[in-house]
Structures are given as structure tokens and as C-alpha cells.
Design an enzyme around this catalytic site. Sequence first.
Site, mmCIF file in Angstrom:
data_model
loop_
_atom_site.group_PDB
_atom_site.id
_atom_site.type_symbol
_atom_site.label_atom_id
_atom_site.label_comp_id
_atom_site.label_asym_id
_atom_site.label_seq_id
_atom_site.Cartn_x
_atom_site.Cartn_y
_atom_site.Cartn_z
ATOM 1 N N TYR A 144 0.688 -1.539 0.298
ATOM 2 C CA TYR A 144 0.110 -0.018 0.063
ATOM 3 C C TYR A 144 1.121 0.841 -0.014
ATOM 4 O O TYR A 144 0.858 2.243 -0.949
ATOM 5 C CB TYR A 144 -1.077 -0.021 1.113
ATOM 6 C CG TYR A 144 -1.788 0.717 1.634
ATOM 7 C CD1 TYR A 144 -2.587 1.496 0.913
ATOM 8 C CD2 TYR A 144 -1.533 2.226 2.641
ATOM 9 C CE1 TYR A 144 -3.695 2.762 1.188
ATOM 10 C CE2 TYR A 144 -2.015 3.023 2.614
ATOM 11 C CZ TYR A 144 -2.986 3.653 2.004
ATOM 12 O OH TYR A 144 -3.056 4.958 2.454
ATOM 13 N N LYS A 148 1.330 4.376 -2.667
ATOM 14 C CA LYS A 148 0.837 5.836 -2.091
ATOM 15 C C LYS A 148 2.483 6.588 -2.986
ATOM 16 O O LYS A 148 1.939 7.649 -3.351
ATOM 17 C CB LYS A 148 0.062 5.814 -0.997
ATOM 18 C CG LYS A 148 -0.812 4.962 -0.465
ATOM 19 C CD LYS A 148 -1.937 5.767 -1.300
ATOM 20 C CE LYS A 148 -2.439 6.387 -0.689
ATOM 21 N NZ LYS A 148 -3.311 7.366 -1.374
#
Length: 346
Positions: A144, A148
Amino acid sequence: MTTRVRPSSKRCAVIGGSGFLGRHLVEKLLERGYSVAVFDIRQSYELPGVTFYQGDLCDKEALRPALKDVPLVFHCASPAPASDDRALFQRVNVQGTCTVIQACTELGVQKLVLTSSASVVYEGADIKNGTEDIPYTAKPMDYYTETKIEQEKLVLQACDKEGGLLTVAIRPHGIFGPRDPQLVPILVDTARRGKMKFIIGDGTNLVDFTFVENVVHGHILAAEHLRPESPLCGKPYHITNDEPIRFWDFMSKVLVGLGYAAPRYHLPYMLVYGLAMLLWLLAMLLRPLVAFKPTFTPMRVALAGTHHYYSCEAAKRDMGYKPLVSLTEGISRTVESYPHLRHGAP
Ligand SMILES: NC(=O)C1=CN([C@@H]2O[C@H](COP(=O)(O)OP(=O)(O)OC[C@H]3O[C@@H](n4cnc5c(N)ncnc54)[C@H](O)[C@@H]3O)[C@@H](O)[C@H]2O)C=CC1
Ligand SMILES: CC(C)=CCC[C@@H](C)[C@H]1CC[C@H]2C3=C(CC[C@]12C)[C@@]1(C)CCC(=O)C[C@@H]1CC3
């Protein structure tokens, strides 16, 4: 001949508008007189003043009708961090964000506000009052975070002050509030399974938890202050409650507010972190045979046992940001909004 409709400055689109943050953002935008197009892979509500477009943001043709004649786009869609699906994060957060930028550019959108995350600089070590000039971590702790970082770089690099798309990124941290599908539900689930008895480390580590309405306020201020001559162009901004709190005090306040016992017994941080790493490796090795997801991932243990709080001075200076809802008020509104998660609720 096709005539181009001049986009109204009170029109905008919210990609990911069915989600926790997205829906709060949509509600505030409506209150402020905007008409809103929501683009999301799922539709979770209906509201007057909102037009829904259901689709995958990786599909430019699906995005086009939602972004047409819209001067301002908020992009707050992402797969949930807990999914830990590398291919999905790569496809949605990286490739999908390229598609969003292309669609915005082709359709003449003027401003793109990305919801990034303060975790783009976090690698498991203490961060105290971190400013936006801390470099991106070279060792992201999960897929994640890895995507990002890529996503934020793409959006900020796309900023074109010479009459093109203007971009800015908001980096919230630990968002909480009514309808959050993540923090409070995971916390309560862990407590119900009898696993919230322990404090990881000495319990004095300070962190940011940010009430969702303050995060929304930061997004709207960023959109309204983003102009070719403003310092916001192509920059990231931390948005916090500006009230760092001990991680375990925050957890205890939410747990006790919902009728559960606060964690009491201390466990050494390095021991729990080591165990989380072992469990994580085991889960990876066994993945083809059995699917199990440890509650205490290395990332969660690190977040629970280190300092990670950020300065929002740049947002105060450049866009006049100040939190609207205090931590105490935010916690009490959050606790009240979850009657079904109270201890003993059917
Ligand atoms: N919740 C938190 O503590 C923090 C969240 N963020 C960021 O804030 C943003 C919003 O997060 P939340 O509201 O918490 O998550 P959420 O899961 O409630 O909302 C995300 C929305 O994105 C949509 N979505 C996912 N994949 C999509 C796709 N391929 N096409 C179209 N829509 C898609 C989902 O359906 C969902 O409605 C995300 O970008 C997240 O990375 C950043 C820092 C902290
Ligand atoms: C130790 C334990 C099991 C605590 C339960 C609460 C956690 C689920 C949350 C505490 C801090 C939260 C957090 C995020 C997700 C939920 C927590 C781990 C994020 C990773 C969400 C996405 C981000 O961009 C950063 C967040 C940091 C804080």
C-alpha cells in the site's frame, strides 16, 4: 460544430466518493454549494445534488463522463491497505492514477487534489513533528505504502503552471470518524477476540489521529487555494489534528467509550515486532495452501509502538488551515456513531 460548456467553478468530481473520506468530502462540498459527480467502483448511497458514475478508475472511457466539464477533481480512491494485494495496488494506485491524470488533462480539468498519506515517509522508525521535506522512504513497509509513494510522485510531477493541470497532494494520517470501515471496526474486532489486553512497548509513543472533518477541510482549502501563482502547486501537505496523542491513550479512549476494557499489560516492542515478522513470513509461505491474515502485521505493530506525528505548519501558512474539530470532540462523536459496535450489542 461542438460547443464546449464552460465548467462552473462550483462543480467538482470526487473519485472514490463512495468511501469513508470520499463521502464526508461530498457532504461538505454539497453544504458549500458545489454540485458533485461521484465516480466509484461501487455506489454506497444516494444524495440530492450528487450524480453517480459507477466504474473502475483504470478505465479512461468510464471516467470521461464523470470528469467532463468539471474544473476540479478530488482523487481519494484506493484499495483498502488490509487487502495487501500487490497487483491490485499497482493497478489502481499507480496505473489507475496515470489514467486519471490523462483523463483530467484531455478533458481540460483545471485542478486535481490527491489524497496521499503521511505514511509515504514512514519506515518503522520514530517521526516527531515531521515536515513535508522528509524524503520518501526507500523501505516502504507494505505494498500500500509503496504504491502511495508512486501515486503521489505521479500527481505532483503532472503539475503544469503554464495553463495546464494544477495539482496538490494532501497527506492525512490515521483518519477516524463516523462510518470509518477500518480503524474502529478492526480495533473492536481485535478486542472482541480478546487480543487488545496488551500495550506494545512502554505506551508513551505519540501519534497523529485526525478527525475526518478536519481532513475534508484541508482538501477543500487546498482546492480553493490552488492557483498558478500559489505555493501549493505540485506540493504535498500534512493535514493533522495538530494534537499528537499517545497511541495507547487514543485506543483506550475509543475502547472504553464503547464499553471495552483498556489494554493494561506491557509487552516489549522488539519481541512483538519479531513475532509479527515471523507470522508474516509464515503467512506468505503458506499462502498457496491456507489463507490467513495476522491481525498484528509488522506495519501495525510499528505504528502501535513508535512515534509518528507530523507538522501541519505548511498547511496553516499556505492555505490558512486549522483543525475545526478537537480530538476530544472527534472521539466522542465517533464513539456515539457506532452503537452496533458497543460491548454487548447484538
Ligand atoms: N483511512 C486512513 O486512515 C487514511 C487514508 N488515506 C487515503 O485516503 C483515501 C480514502 O481512504 P478511505 O476513505 O479510508 O478508504 P475507503 O476504502 O473507505 O474508500 C476508498 C474508495 O475507493 C474506491 N475504489 C477503490 N478502487 C477503485 C477503483 N479501481 N475505481 C474506482 N473506485 C475505487 C472504493 O470503492 C472506496 O469507495 C485513500 O486514498 C487512502 O489511501 C490516507 C491516510 C490515512
Ligand atoms: C495494534 C492494532 C491491532 C490496532 C488496531 C487499530 C489499527 C487497525 C489502526 C491503528 C493505526 C491505523 C492506521 C492505518 C490503518 C488502521 C490502523 C493501523 C493506516 C495504515 C491507514 C492507511 C494510511 O495511509 C496510514 C494509516 C496509519 C494509521
